[in-house]
Design a protein around this motif. Sequence first.
Motif, short mmCIF file in Angstrom:
data_model
loop_
_atom_site.label_atom_id
_atom_site.label_comp_id
_atom_site.label_asym_id
_atom_site.label_seq_id
_atom_site.Cartn_x
_atom_site.Cartn_y
_atom_site.Cartn_z
N LEU A 1 -9.42 29.61 88.90
CA LEU A 1 -9.25 30.87 89.50
C LEU A 1 -10.48 31.34 90.02
O LEU A 1 -10.44 32.25 91.05
CB LEU A 1 -8.73 31.76 88.34
CG LEU A 1 -7.41 31.52 87.77
CD1 LEU A 1 -7.25 32.26 86.45
CD2 LEU A 1 -6.43 32.06 88.82
N LYS B 1 -10.91 34.65 91.55
CA LYS B 1 -9.99 35.76 90.58
C LYS B 1 -10.43 35.06 89.38
O LYS B 1 -10.96 34.30 88.85
CB LYS B 1 -8.55 35.16 90.87
CG LYS B 1 -7.84 35.64 92.31
CD LYS B 1 -6.39 35.48 92.32
CE LYS B 1 -6.08 35.95 93.72
NZ LYS B 1 -4.64 35.62 93.95
N ILE C 1 -3.86 38.09 86.02
CA ILE C 1 -4.70 37.25 86.92
C ILE C 1 -5.13 38.50 87.94
O ILE C 1 -4.35 39.15 88.51
CB ILE C 1 -3.98 36.36 87.71
CG1 ILE C 1 -3.77 35.00 86.91
CG2 ILE C 1 -4.98 35.86 88.83
CD1 ILE C 1 -3.15 33.84 87.66
N PRO D 1 -8.51 40.19 90.74
CA PRO D 1 -9.65 39.90 91.66
C PRO D 1 -10.90 39.85 90.67
O PRO D 1 -10.95 40.43 89.61
CB PRO D 1 -9.67 40.96 92.75
CG PRO D 1 -8.39 41.40 92.64
CD PRO D 1 -7.78 41.28 91.32
N TYR E 1 -12.41 42.11 87.47
CA TYR E 1 -12.74 41.38 86.14
C TYR E 1 -14.13 41.65 85.65
O TYR E 1 -14.37 42.13 84.56
CB TYR E 1 -12.60 39.95 86.36
CG TYR E 1 -13.03 39.19 84.97
CD1 TYR E 1 -12.04 39.19 84.01
CD2 TYR E 1 -14.22 38.50 84.88
CE1 TYR E 1 -12.56 38.77 82.74
CE2 TYR E 1 -14.41 37.84 83.74
CZ TYR E 1 -13.79 37.73 82.70
OH TYR E 1 -14.35 37.07 81.78
#
Length: 360
Positions: A285, A290, A298, A300, A304
């Motif tokens: 990811l 991501k 999940i 971007p 996060y």
Amino acid sequence: MPDLIGIILWPLKWAVELVLVSWHWLFTAMGLPAAAGITWVLAIVGLVLVVRSALIPLFVKQIKSQRKMMEIAPELRKVQEKYKGKKDQLSREAMSRETMALYKKHGTNPASSCLPLLVQMPVFFALFSVLNGVQTIKTDPNHTGVGLLTNELMTEFYNAKLFGVASLHDTLVGAWETQAEGWQVTVGILLVLVVLMIVSQFFTQLQIISKNLSPEAKTGQAYQMQKIMLYVLPFAFVFSGVFFPLGVVIYWFTSNVWTMVQQFIVIRNMPTPGSEAAKMREERLARRGKAIDSSGKIIPLEKYQAEQQRLFEEAERARAAAPKRQQPVGKQRAKKQAQKSGDAGTKPGGSTDPATGTAT
């Protein structure tokens, strides 16, 4: 005396015949010979697709249950150590209650991890019974199935041969004993299928214990049992290869391949938190920009990072707002502190009010 097993299996045999005949009709409509062994083999593979598709929810539940059983292994070990050496009835009952409470708290139990296999077993027996019934054509030319497997279809099934020599109702033991024409091919096919079943089962178990367990789960007794099963369970298929008809072995092998692929997909996309598979998923990811947020979604990478910063700031504010914890003081230390306070009150340059006892 009525045949209880036959009565119980009757609806399953009817369903198995329905699926087999439906797939056989489809492949025949596509141009395959109705009496060819490959047509009936593909019908058996179709039966696997139908059964395993219906069991997908149970399979996901099994994966989650196995994961939880591994995760609570340390807590289970604490309960066992707590009652270690206690053989009285009250201690055993208390340990059982605490163990069941632990299962209930985490929403799992040992039996749920075996549920898909337990559900499939009646289907295996129903297919085994159908294939055994096919052999009745040899002594009873008018024999029919319990459902859509008519006498004509059953005769085609009985005469169908894989590679022109291997009958789908033959077993390894039967082919070895009778040694009919082409028996070597039948034995060879069954031996190859047994080896492939052992390999696929081994790889399926290996995926779990090598990639999908957290470090905590690898310290419990359940993990040791999983390692033992990794090498013991696959060889259980030797029995199936020896005594089960070729058609059932083909079903079982195809089902094993389905399990192996399905397990790979689930572990890749739903790994156990903290496991090697989870780290590999996070790396994949991250390469795509991501990450996984606190709720498991999940998002971007920028969102996060912002979420992590927010959580850090909230934790800092909560720590600053929390009351300071006063360290406990022993009796001797408290006595010394009181004595120092008294000396400070009577040292030169200070006086004590006789009325109040306070320093002035």
